[in-house]
Scaffold this motif. Sequence first.
Motif, PDB file in Angstrom:
ATOM      1  N   SER A 244       0.849  -1.189   0.000  1.00 52.89           N
ATOM      2  CA  SER A 244       0.000   0.000   0.000  1.00 52.89           C
ATOM      3  C   SER A 244       0.885   1.240   0.000  1.00 52.89           C
ATOM      4  O   SER A 244       1.696   1.432   0.914  1.00 52.89           O
ATOM      5  N   ARG A 245       0.712   2.078  -1.007  1.00 52.84           N
ATOM      6  CA  ARG A 245       1.513   3.301  -1.086  1.00 52.84           C
ATOM      7  C   ARG A 245       1.261   4.215   0.109  1.00 52.84           C
ATOM      8  O   ARG A 245       2.178   4.806   0.654  1.00 52.84           O
ATOM      9  N   GLU A 246      -0.006   4.333   0.479  1.00 59.10           N
ATOM     10  CA  GLU A 246      -0.348   5.209   1.600  1.00 59.10           C
ATOM     11  C   GLU A 246       0.285   4.724   2.894  1.00 59.10           C
ATOM     12  O   GLU A 246       0.855   5.514   3.655  1.00 59.10           O
ATOM     13  N   GLU A 247       0.190   3.425   3.168  1.00 58.51           N
ATOM     14  CA  GLU A 247       0.799   2.879   4.378  1.00 58.51           C
ATOM     15  C   GLU A 247       2.321   3.009   4.320  1.00 58.51           C
ATOM     16  O   GLU A 247       2.963   3.308   5.337  1.00 58.51           O
TER      17      GLU A 247
ATOM     18  N   GLU B  32       4.022   5.322   2.817  1.00 56.31           N
ATOM     19  CA  GLU B  32       4.352   6.722   3.106  1.00 56.31           C
ATOM     20  C   GLU B  32       4.252   7.008   4.600  1.00 56.31           C
ATOM     21  O   GLU B  32       5.108   7.685   5.168  1.00 56.31           O
ATOM     22  N   ASP B  33       3.212   6.479   5.243  1.00 60.40           N
ATOM     23  CA  ASP B  33       3.053   6.656   6.688  1.00 60.40           C
ATOM     24  C   ASP B  33       4.217   6.030   7.446  1.00 60.40           C
ATOM     25  O   ASP B  33       4.757   6.630   8.385  1.00 60.40           O
ATOM     26  N   ILE B  34       4.600   4.834   7.044  1.00 59.92           N
ATOM     27  CA  ILE B  34       5.697   4.134   7.707  1.00 59.92           C
ATOM     28  C   ILE B  34       7.003   4.902   7.524  1.00 59.92           C
ATOM     29  O   ILE B  34       7.785   5.054   8.468  1.00 59.92           O
ATOM     30  N   THR B  35       7.230   5.390   6.315  1.00 56.72           N
ATOM     31  CA  THR B  35       8.448   6.165   6.047  1.00 56.72           C
ATOM     32  C   THR B  35       8.487   7.419   6.909  1.00 56.72           C
ATOM     33  O   THR B  35       9.512   7.717   7.548  1.00 56.72           O
ATOM     34  N   GLN B  36       7.387   8.136   6.963  1.00 54.82           N
ATOM     35  CA  GLN B  36       7.325   9.355   7.770  1.00 54.82           C
ATOM     36  C   GLN B  36       7.547   9.038   9.246  1.00 54.82           C
ATOM     37  O   GLN B  36       8.349   9.694   9.919  1.00 54.82           O
ATOM     38  N   GLU B  37       6.867   8.040   9.741  1.00 50.07           N
ATOM     39  CA  GLU B  37       6.994   7.657  11.151  1.00 50.07           C
ATOM     40  C   GLU B  37       8.412   7.180  11.470  1.00 50.07           C
ATOM     41  O   GLU B  37       8.966   7.494  12.528  1.00 50.07           O
ATOM     42  N   THR B  38       9.019   6.453  10.533  1.00 54.15           N
ATOM     43  CA  THR B  38      10.386   5.958  10.737  1.00 54.15           C
ATOM     44  C   THR B  38      11.357   7.110  10.924  1.00 54.15           C
ATOM     45  O   THR B  38      12.158   7.115  11.867  1.00 54.15           O
ATOM     46  N   PHE B  39      11.290   8.090  10.042  1.00 48.46           N
ATOM     47  CA  PHE B  39      12.246   9.193  10.143  1.00 48.46           C
ATOM     48  C   PHE B  39      11.948  10.124  11.325  1.00 48.46           C
ATOM     49  O   PHE B  39      12.856  10.752  11.864  1.00 48.46           O
ATOM     50  N   PHE B  40      10.715  10.143  11.766  1.00 46.29           N
ATOM     51  CA  PHE B  40      10.405  10.860  12.997  1.00 46.29           C
ATOM     52  C   PHE B  40      11.097  10.165  14.177  1.00 46.29           C
ATOM     53  O   PHE B  40      11.715  10.810  15.025  1.00 46.29           O
ATOM     54  N   LYS B  41      11.028   8.828  14.189  1.00 41.44           N
ATOM     55  CA  LYS B  41      11.698   8.061  15.249  1.00 41.44           C
ATOM     56  C   LYS B  41      13.218   8.180  15.139  1.00 41.44           C
ATOM     57  O   LYS B  41      13.905   8.275  16.157  1.00 41.44           O
ATOM     58  N   VAL B  42      13.733   8.169  13.917  1.00 39.23           N
ATOM     59  CA  VAL B  42      15.174   8.333  13.714  1.00 39.23           C
ATOM     60  C   VAL B  42      15.622   9.677  14.288  1.00 39.23           C
ATOM     61  O   VAL B  42      16.638   9.757  14.986  1.00 39.23           O
ATOM     62  N   MET B  43      14.854  10.713  14.003  1.00 39.91           N
ATOM     63  CA  MET B  43      15.195  12.041  14.500  1.00 39.91           C
ATOM     64  C   MET B  43      15.213  12.054  16.034  1.00 39.91           C
ATOM     65  O   MET B  43      16.127  12.610  16.642  1.00 39.91           O
TER      66      MET B  43
ATOM     67  N   ILE C  27       2.469  -0.228  12.742  1.00 37.22           N
ATOM     68  CA  ILE C  27       1.435   0.423  11.933  1.00 37.22           C
ATOM     69  C   ILE C  27       0.555  -0.607  11.246  1.00 37.22           C
ATOM     70  O   ILE C  27      -0.670  -0.471  11.212  1.00 37.22           O
ATOM     71  N   HIS C  28       1.170  -1.657  10.706  1.00 36.10           N
ATOM     72  CA  HIS C  28       0.386  -2.685  10.020  1.00 36.10           C
ATOM     73  C   HIS C  28      -0.578  -3.373  10.991  1.00 36.10           C
ATOM     74  O   HIS C  28      -1.722  -3.652  10.641  1.00 36.10           O
ATOM     75  N   ARG C  29      -0.129  -3.603  12.196  1.00 35.95           N
ATOM     76  CA  ARG C  29      -0.980  -4.216  13.210  1.00 35.95           C
ATOM     77  C   ARG C  29      -2.174  -3.307  13.520  1.00 35.95           C
ATOM     78  O   ARG C  29      -3.319  -3.761  13.578  1.00 35.95           O
TER      79      ARG C  29
END
Length: 169
Positions: free
Chosen positions: A29-32, A34-45, A72-74
Amino acid sequence: MHKDITNIEHLYDCYHRDVYHFALYYTNSREEAEDITQETFFKVMKQLDKLKDMDKVKTWILSIARNTAVDIHRREKVKRLLIEKLSWQPVLKEVSKPLEFIEKNEQWQIVQEALMTLKSHDRTIIICRMLKDYTIQETAEILGISEVKVRVDFHRAMTRLRKKVGRDD
């Protein structure tokens, strides 16, 4: 502070595609993704000061992406189940597509559907090893397991995937 902002921008520039593709393969899912990517880099930061070995930054970021994808998938799976149970789904109109497009994507659909039925760990190993071509060592670091376990689990996951797509060779 300015150095941290520059560093996160550099990390994002270098690794956002890897994270996005991993998430896309994981969720289909492209939307998921994108959400995962955004959340990942927020956590990385937020956790950048905890990174001790810059040589392992890629696997560190991808392990954060993996954990984020699982979380997120869960959450999304629970939401989808609730929506399906509580709402009526209208029949979609048939969409005409060119024959070659259907044939080209038919095999991928079969594999993707089978991949989505696997356990999270199996799916992650297959994504890392087959779809993203990560080494056994990188996969082990992303998952936080030994290289031997990666080899064994990958073999078992591929066996399960083959059975799901009807190829028991």
